[in-house]
Design an enzyme around this catalytic site. Structure first.
Site, PDB file in Angstrom:
ATOM      1  CG  ASP A  67      44.006  34.416  47.192  1.00  0.00           C
ATOM      2  OD1 ASP A  67      44.812  34.950  47.956  1.00  0.00           O
ATOM      3  OD2 ASP A  67      43.204  35.062  46.496  1.00  0.00           O
ATOM      4  CG  ASP A 136      37.620  39.071  37.986  1.00  0.00           C
ATOM      5  OD1 ASP A 136      37.671  39.356  39.203  1.00  0.00           O
ATOM      6  OD2 ASP A 136      38.144  38.054  37.502  1.00  0.00           O
ATOM      7  CG  HIS A 138      38.870  38.021  41.981  1.00  0.00           C
ATOM      8  ND1 HIS A 138      39.861  37.730  41.068  1.00  0.00           N
ATOM      9  CD2 HIS A 138      39.423  38.894  42.858  1.00  0.00           C
ATOM     10  CE1 HIS A 138      40.949  38.393  41.396  1.00  0.00           C
ATOM     11  NE2 HIS A 138      40.717  39.111  42.463  1.00  0.00           N
ATOM     12  CD  GLU A 143      39.731  35.179  38.563  1.00  0.00           C
ATOM     13  OE1 GLU A 143      38.975  36.090  38.980  1.00  0.00           O
ATOM     14  OE2 GLU A 143      40.904  35.399  38.233  1.00  0.00           O
TER      15      GLU A 143
HETATM   16  C1  GLP Z   1      44.227  39.528  44.232  1.00  0.00           C
HETATM   17  C2  GLP Z   1      43.719  38.685  45.377  1.00  0.00           C
HETATM   18  C3  GLP Z   1      42.355  39.146  45.829  1.00  0.00           C
HETATM   19  C4  GLP Z   1      42.330  40.633  46.019  1.00  0.00           C
HETATM   20  C5  GLP Z   1      42.716  41.333  44.746  1.00  0.00           C
HETATM   21  C6  GLP Z   1      42.653  42.837  44.877  1.00  0.00           C
HETATM   22  O1  GLP Z   1      43.651  39.176  43.027  1.00  0.00           O
HETATM   23  N1  GLP Z   1      43.638  37.306  45.035  1.00  0.00           N
HETATM   24  O2  GLP Z   1      42.026  38.484  47.037  1.00  0.00           O
HETATM   25  O3  GLP Z   1      41.061  41.036  46.397  1.00  0.00           O
HETATM   26  O4  GLP Z   1      44.041  40.911  44.467  1.00  0.00           O
HETATM   27  O5  GLP Z   1      43.825  43.418  44.474  1.00  0.00           O
HETATM   28  P1  GLP Z   1      44.209  44.925  44.719  1.00  0.00           P
HETATM   29  O6  GLP Z   1      44.036  45.196  46.154  1.00  0.00           O
HETATM   30  O7  GLP Z   1      45.663  44.961  44.324  1.00  0.00           O
HETATM   31  O8  GLP Z   1      43.333  45.724  43.859  1.00  0.00           O
END
Ligand code: GLP
Length: 265
Positions: A67, A136, A138, A143
């Site tokens: 993404d 959440d 994802h 989402e």
């Molecule tokens: C973002 C990315 C996700 C990832 C998430 C986790 O939202 N789009 O792909 O899984 O971060 O974040 P963190 O590793 O900072 O908890």
């Protein structure tokens, strides 16, 4: 689905890096599906280190990231393109021309997403999709209520995600881009194998729902239950709310396939 519980965050990150490195060693032209987020920072450091120590080359590999924030150019320090260069691509010998991150400033998001899907297909599909998990639930930026069959597209981010990711934007959720381009859940499920890494107690509740709860578009990571080759790696803090921990540990200790994954070659 396989669940691997590691004692520490460091062990979980090292193991994730080892699995990616083992794939590249076995298949030098592997197509890697990559993820961002704080969890992956250590994974990429371990991977770059391992590549250096063991002489693993990424020259024949290509990659597709999950993404990108909509509106951020790749030069922005908060863009995922910048993140990937900074944390991984600048430290391994992959040809950056073969690394793909959706373009957050594309003229037409619909066209950009269609081209992204096409490029993945032309590359032969993703061999291993690395995934983090949002609070959440994802994967990517899928989402709650993202269709389980969704493809790469432009999405609106949830309030939880803006809150979770605001640290990188000066601590204010209002500074986080409200939209993103993301692979869909269906796109992720097309990968030949999926590897989700969750670390820390903030992920414990949602990880248990994703792994052991019902499959629901409210928690896009739960769709991994449909995948034939999905592996979850969790540290003890993130695994704390899993009901069947004893069983997962038993499999880790007794299943030969699992032993092969864990074994240092
Ligand atoms: C973002 C990315 C996700 C990832 C998430 C986790 O939202 N789009 O792909 O899984 O971060 O974040 P963190 O590793 O900072 O908890």
């Amino acid at each position: 689905m396989e669940v691997i519980i590691c004692k520490t965050t460091e062990e979980a990150c090292q193991l994730t890096a080892k699995i990616i490195a083992d794939l590249v060693k076995a298949k030098p032209n592997a197509v890697l599906g990559l993820a961002t987020g704080r969890t992956m920072e250590r994974v990429y450091a371990c991977l770059a280190q391992r590549a250096k120590e063991k002489g693993i080359s990424f020259k024949g590999c290509s990659s597709f990231n999950l993404d990108e924030y909509w509106g951020l150019p790749g030069t922005d320090v908060n863009s995922y393109r910048y993140y990937m260069n900074y944390h991984l691509f600048d430290h391994i010998d992959i040809d950056k021309a073969n690394t793909h991150v959706p373009c957050g400033t594309a003229k037409c998001p619909v066209e950009e997403c269609a081209n992204y899907e096409k490029a993945m297909k032309e590359a032969g599909g993703v061999d291993l999709q690395l995934l983090g998990i949002g609070v959440d639930g994802h994967i990517g930026f899928n989402e709650p209520l993202s269709p389980l069959s969704s493809r790469t597209r432009k999405v609106v981010l949830s309030a939880e995600t803006l809150e979770q990711n605001c640290e990188m934007f000066g601590g204010d959720p209002k500074n986080v881009p409200t939209h993103a381009l993301t692979m869909g859940v269906g796109t992720v499920l097309d990968a030949k194998a999926c590897l989700l890494l969750a670390t820390g107690s903030s992920k414990a509740e949602i990880l248990a729902k994703a792994v052991e709860g019902p499959v629901t578009s409210m928690i896009s990571s739960s769709a991994l239950q449909f995948h034939q080759h999905a592996t979850i790696i969790a540290d003890e803090a993130a695994a704390a709310k899993l009901q069947r921990q004893a069983h997962y540990r038993w499999v880790m200790e007794n299943d030969p396939d699992m032993k092969a994954i864990l074994e240092e070659k």
